[in-house]
Scaffold this motif. Structure first.
Motif, short mmCIF file in Angstrom:
data_model
loop_
_atom_site.label_atom_id
_atom_site.label_comp_id
_atom_site.label_asym_id
_atom_site.label_seq_id
_atom_site.Cartn_x
_atom_site.Cartn_y
_atom_site.Cartn_z
N ALA A 150 -97.00 -81.64 51.11
CA ALA A 150 -98.17 -80.78 51.28
C ALA A 150 -98.87 -80.48 49.96
O ALA A 150 -100.07 -80.16 49.94
CB ALA A 150 -97.76 -79.47 51.96
N ALA A 151 -98.15 -80.58 48.85
CA ALA A 151 -98.76 -80.33 47.53
C ALA A 151 -99.53 -81.53 47.01
O ALA A 151 -100.21 -81.43 45.98
CB ALA A 151 -97.69 -79.91 46.53
N GLY A 152 -99.43 -82.67 47.69
CA GLY A 152 -100.14 -83.87 47.25
C GLY A 152 -99.22 -84.87 46.59
O GLY A 152 -98.13 -84.53 46.10
N THR A 153 -99.66 -86.13 46.59
CA THR A 153 -98.89 -87.21 45.95
C THR A 153 -99.75 -87.94 44.93
O THR A 153 -99.57 -89.12 44.69
CB THR A 153 -98.39 -88.22 47.01
N ASN A 154 -100.69 -87.23 44.32
CA ASN A 154 -101.60 -87.86 43.37
C ASN A 154 -101.43 -87.36 41.95
O ASN A 154 -102.34 -87.46 41.13
CB ASN A 154 -103.05 -87.65 43.82
N CYS A 155 -100.27 -86.79 41.62
CA CYS A 155 -100.02 -86.36 40.25
C CYS A 155 -99.53 -87.54 39.41
O CYS A 155 -98.88 -88.45 39.92
CB CYS A 155 -98.99 -85.23 40.21
N SER A 156 -99.87 -87.53 38.13
CA SER A 156 -99.47 -88.64 37.25
C SER A 156 -98.14 -88.38 36.57
O SER A 156 -97.47 -89.32 36.14
CB SER A 156 -100.56 -88.88 36.20
N SER A 157 -97.72 -87.12 36.44
CA SER A 157 -96.46 -86.81 35.76
C SER A 157 -95.27 -87.16 36.64
O SER A 157 -95.18 -86.72 37.79
CB SER A 157 -96.40 -85.32 35.40
N ARG A 158 -94.36 -87.94 36.08
CA ARG A 158 -93.14 -88.29 36.81
C ARG A 158 -92.13 -87.15 36.72
O ARG A 158 -92.32 -86.21 35.96
CB ARG A 158 -92.56 -89.58 36.23
N LEU A 159 -91.05 -87.24 37.51
CA LEU A 159 -90.08 -86.16 37.57
C LEU A 159 -89.51 -85.84 36.19
O LEU A 159 -89.28 -84.67 35.87
CB LEU A 159 -88.95 -86.52 38.55
N GLY A 160 -89.27 -86.87 35.36
CA GLY A 160 -88.72 -86.64 34.03
C GLY A 160 -89.70 -86.05 33.04
O GLY A 160 -89.34 -85.77 31.89
N GLU A 161 -90.96 -85.84 33.46
CA GLU A 161 -91.99 -85.27 32.60
C GLU A 161 -92.38 -83.87 33.05
O GLU A 161 -93.50 -83.43 32.83
CB GLU A 161 -93.21 -86.19 32.58
N ARG A 162 -91.43 -83.18 33.67
CA ARG A 162 -91.68 -81.83 34.17
C ARG A 162 -90.75 -80.84 33.50
O ARG A 162 -89.68 -81.19 33.03
CB ARG A 162 -91.53 -81.80 35.69
N LEU A 163 -91.18 -79.60 33.46
CA LEU A 163 -90.49 -78.57 32.69
C LEU A 163 -89.63 -77.66 33.57
O LEU A 163 -90.00 -77.34 34.69
CB LEU A 163 -91.51 -77.67 32.00
N ASP A 164 -88.50 -77.25 33.02
CA ASP A 164 -87.84 -76.02 33.43
C ASP A 164 -88.20 -74.98 32.37
O ASP A 164 -88.15 -75.28 31.16
CB ASP A 164 -86.32 -76.19 33.49
N ALA A 165 -88.57 -73.79 32.79
CA ALA A 165 -88.97 -72.77 31.82
C ALA A 165 -88.48 -71.41 32.30
O ALA A 165 -88.29 -71.17 33.49
CB ALA A 165 -90.49 -72.75 31.65
N GLY A 166 -88.27 -70.51 31.34
CA GLY A 166 -87.82 -69.18 31.70
C GLY A 166 -88.06 -68.18 30.58
O GLY A 166 -88.20 -68.55 29.42
#
Length: 348
Positions: A150-166
């Motif tokens: 539902a959030a879309g499948t057109n993002c260019s960032s792959r899973l390994g290019e995403r952040l965990d933040a806190g």
């Protein structure tokens, strides 16, 4: 012929292949022309869990100092388990980089929710633009949230290019009492976000427009100190938490052609952000004709980006404990159009 191919292939295997960026001297740099830079970030890791940042000079109604301390600030690769296992992360890549560039208003476009690119900025204006890795059209991209179409499948960032933040905030609201706000985000990306700035001659001020896209697999907001009484176990911590799963927001601030985001500072030092009514008056204050208002309204409601806030699942507390919890299910605000907005900072 086969023997020749084998020999050539063997030579290629034997030769070491290296590629790296080379420094350029002043003479070489003098021959480079461009309107901006594109970049990616490799091996990024921030771990401030052993440090504290203190914010003072915020007072209550009695004039007493209410200090705020910042702890457990981190961002790293996904899989960090709320900051317990921090590893470096790469953000963006050369084929889909961050960009800081100048552009002409007629050349800049924005991706609407229906997948159509539209021009949102005015013609004949030089614009400074900061963009995140773009969302894609015409080809299959990456899921914006893993496992949530539902959030879309057109993002260019792959899973390994995403952040965990806190981050954790400690508020000393009274003597002997400290209130806690602890935030952890899993698999955060901001593909398609941008900030555009330019000078408006008619208004004689800085204006702009922004698109803030946030996609996160999970967001946990907790109000107790881990490891203390009633907050030691995972279940006890969940009892004090609000959790957002599969959450995303597309926040549109401004439509440059008829409703730019206005930046201002008052005489007493307060900051003002304003989205003026797009059809009421011209930038110089003169009244528009009925035909002009209709044309502007039609363009605005057809092409101006909309704001969406979607939470795939919202829950509070832990339903598996004695105290129980509550699952609110899916919550959303979709297709929101801002006709007028004015926000002003205030002294506490």
């Amino acid at each position: 012929m086969n023997r020749l191919l084998v020999v050539v292939w063997s030579v290629l295997l034997a030769l070491p292949v290296e590629a790296q960026m080379q420094a350029m001297d002043d003479e070489q740099l003098a021959g480079v022309n461009g309107q901006g830079i594109a970049f990616s970030l490799e091996g990024i890791l921030l771990d401030a869990s052993e440090s504290s940042i203190f914010i003072n000079d915020i007072t209550n109604a009695e004039g007493e100092n209410v200090p705020i301390s910042v702890h457990e600030f981190y961002f790293a690769a996904t899989g960090s388990n709320k900051g317990r296992n921090l590893q470096p992360v790469n953000l963006g890549r050369l084929s889909n980089p961050f960009k800081l560039q100048f552009g002409n208003g007629e050349d800049l476009q924005t991706l609407r929710d229906d997948g159509i690119w539209v021009q949102t900025t005015p013609n004949d204006v030089a614009i400074l633009e900061l963009t995140f890795p773009e969302r894609l059209t015409g080809v299959m991209g990456q899921p914006c949230i893993a496992g949530f179409a539902a959030a879309g499948t057109n993002c260019s960032s792959r899973l390994g290019e995403r952040l965990d933040a806190g981050i954790r905030f400690d508020f000393q609201v009274a003597a002997g009492r400290t209130d806690i706000l602890n935030l952890d985000i899993v698999e955060l990306i901001m593909d398609g976000s941008y900030l555009r700035l330019w000078g408006d001659e008619a208004r004689d001020q800085l204006v702009g427009e922004a698109r803030i896209n946030l996609f996160a697999k999970r967001i946990d907001l907790m109000s107790c100190i881990p490891g203390t009484a009633n907050c030691a176990s995972e279940q006890e911590q969940a009892d004090h938490s609000i959790s957002l799963s599969n959450a995303y927001a597309n926040v549109a601030l401004g439509y440059g052609k008829s409703q730019p985001l206005l930046f201002d500072v008052t005489s007493d030092g307060q900051f003002v952000l304003e989205l003026p009514n797009p059809v009421s008056r011209r930038a110089n204050g003169s009244v528009r004709s009925a035909a002009e208002r209709e044309a502007i309204a039609t363009d605005f409601y057809t092409n101006a980006p909309r704001t969406n806030v979607v939470i795939g699942n919202l829950s509070s507390g832990n339903s598996s404990t004695v105290s129980g919890g509550y699952n609110y299910g899916r919550n959303s605000i979709e297709g929101l159009s801002i006709n007028f907005l004015k926000a002003t900072s205030r002294d506490l």
